[in-house]
Design a protein around this motif. Structure first.
Motif, PDB file in Angstrom:
ATOM      1  N   LEU A   1     128.163  71.177  -1.927  1.00  0.00           N
ATOM      2  CA  LEU A   1     128.363  71.040  -3.368  1.00  0.00           C
ATOM      3  C   LEU A   1     128.317  69.600  -3.856  1.00  0.00           C
ATOM      4  O   LEU A   1     128.219  69.370  -5.066  1.00  0.00           O
ATOM      5  CB  LEU A   1     129.699  71.674  -3.783  1.00  0.00           C
ATOM      6  N   GLY A   2     128.429  68.632  -2.941  1.00  0.00           N
ATOM      7  CA  GLY A   2     128.423  67.234  -3.341  1.00  0.00           C
ATOM      8  C   GLY A   2     127.031  66.627  -3.246  1.00  0.00           C
ATOM      9  O   GLY A   2     126.103  67.219  -2.691  1.00  0.00           O
ATOM     10  N   SER A   3     126.897  65.430  -3.801  1.00  0.00           N
ATOM     11  CA  SER A   3     125.625  64.716  -3.770  1.00  0.00           C
ATOM     12  C   SER A   3     125.655  63.662  -2.672  1.00  0.00           C
ATOM     13  O   SER A   3     126.737  63.225  -2.256  1.00  0.00           O
ATOM     14  CB  SER A   3     125.362  64.051  -5.119  1.00  0.00           C
ATOM     15  N   PRO A   4     124.501  63.234  -2.165  1.00  0.00           N
ATOM     16  CA  PRO A   4     124.469  62.174  -1.148  1.00  0.00           C
ATOM     17  C   PRO A   4     125.113  60.880  -1.625  1.00  0.00           C
ATOM     18  O   PRO A   4     125.619  60.103  -0.813  1.00  0.00           O
ATOM     19  CB  PRO A   4     122.973  61.991  -0.885  1.00  0.00           C
ATOM     20  N   GLN A   5     125.094  60.619  -2.930  1.00  0.00           N
ATOM     21  CA  GLN A   5     125.693  59.398  -3.459  1.00  0.00           C
ATOM     22  C   GLN A   5     127.213  59.460  -3.481  1.00  0.00           C
ATOM     23  O   GLN A   5     127.861  58.429  -3.668  1.00  0.00           O
ATOM     24  CB  GLN A   5     125.179  59.130  -4.884  1.00  0.00           C
TER      25      GLN A   5
END
Length: 289
Positions: free
Chosen positions: A232-236
């Motif tokens: 659910l999270g982004s790589p950033q």
């Protein structure tokens, strides 16, 4: 006079040898499944092939890794606070319910354990996508005119992790509330205290061991959470567990990944010792000073 020991059902005190024999399988399991693999992994971080602390220096020299650590602590703290705020009313309702109502509430709390974390996380991904139910509801009631970016954000990670970890907060608080004698609340009412004051001055202090225990359990679990932030999270905005997986699977940098594990393990150990010292769990749970 001898202190309290470990007693059998008929009241006889068991010998230390019998206690060690009973606890032996547990300690063997902890050693084989946790201590030995962890020690083997940590040895990789300082032996490549000569002893070195270069991998640990990389963790603190590069500000990116410090940012990931701070983000991990912030998300874990947010998840713990949100879980506490949502779990306390549920635990109070469970403790004061009887019959079918209590069974229904308990089933709702335990139901998530019957499905895997991956399934629950995937369900949140479906709900939070651009054409998902959440965006559809927001547009239907007129709060937004177009779909919002809800997926692959820190908010999505916090909400999903709170949903997954809430049972670990509810159950310790419920156990503490159930152990409070009903006579205490009746005595407070006789003395003129209303329901709110009784809860604040009687129930809440007596339930504090369960509250603190649940908070620590959720916080420490959230620090090392992997599946939900990865999906659910982004790589950033990755967390430490995702960073460790990336170093192992993509960069094949096992020594540095092991150093990250070592830093996280040290931090978790220090936090646990601080909580244990500050809150004095032995006294809170009725132990001796």
């Amino acid at each position: 006079m001898k202190g309290p020991g470990f007693f059998e059902a008929d009241g006889r005190q068991m010998s230390k040898g019998a206690i060690l024999l009973l606890m032996g399988p547990f300690f063997l399991l902890v050693f084989v499944a946790f201590l030995y693999p962890l020690g083997n992994l940590l040895s990789i971080s300082v032996l490549e092939p000569t002893p070195t602390l270069a991998n640990y220096e990389r963790v603190f020299d590069n500000p990116i890794y410090a940012t990931v650590l701070l983000r991990t602590f912030r998300i874990a703290l947010l998840v713990s606070i949100l879980s506490l705020v949502l779990s306390l009313p549920v635990a109070v309702l469970m403790a004061n319910s009887r019959g079918p109502k209590a069974v229904l509430i308990t089933a709702c709390i335990l139901l998530p354990f019957w499905s895997s974390v991956l399934v629950r996380t995937a369900a949140w991904a479906i709900l939070l996508q651009r054409n998902g139910m959440v965006n559809g509801f927001l547009q239907a009631i007129g709060l937004t005119s177009e779909p919002l970016r809800l997926l692959y954000t820190q908010g999505a990670v916090v909400v999903a992790m709170t949903h997954v970890l809430m049972p670990f907060m509810v159950l310790p608080i419920y156990g503490a509330l159930r152990n409070i004698p009903p006579a205490y609340n009746r005595a407070a009412a006789i003395c003129g205290a209303g329901p709110l004051r009784t809860f604040w001055e009687v129930t809440l202090p007596l339930a504090m061991p369960g509250i603190i225990g649940g908070f620590i359990l959720v916080f420490l679990t959230a620090l090392g959470y992997f599946i939900t932030p990865s999906l659910l999270g982004s790589p950033q905005e990755m967390m430490i567990a995702t960073l460790i997986s990336q170093q192992m699977r993509e960069n094949l940098d096992w020594p540095f990944a092991a150093a990250l594990v070592g830093v996280l393990t040290l931090i978790v150990t220090v936090i646990t010792l601080i909580f244990s010292k500050v809150f004095q769990f032995d006294r809170m749970m009725g132990g001796r000073a």
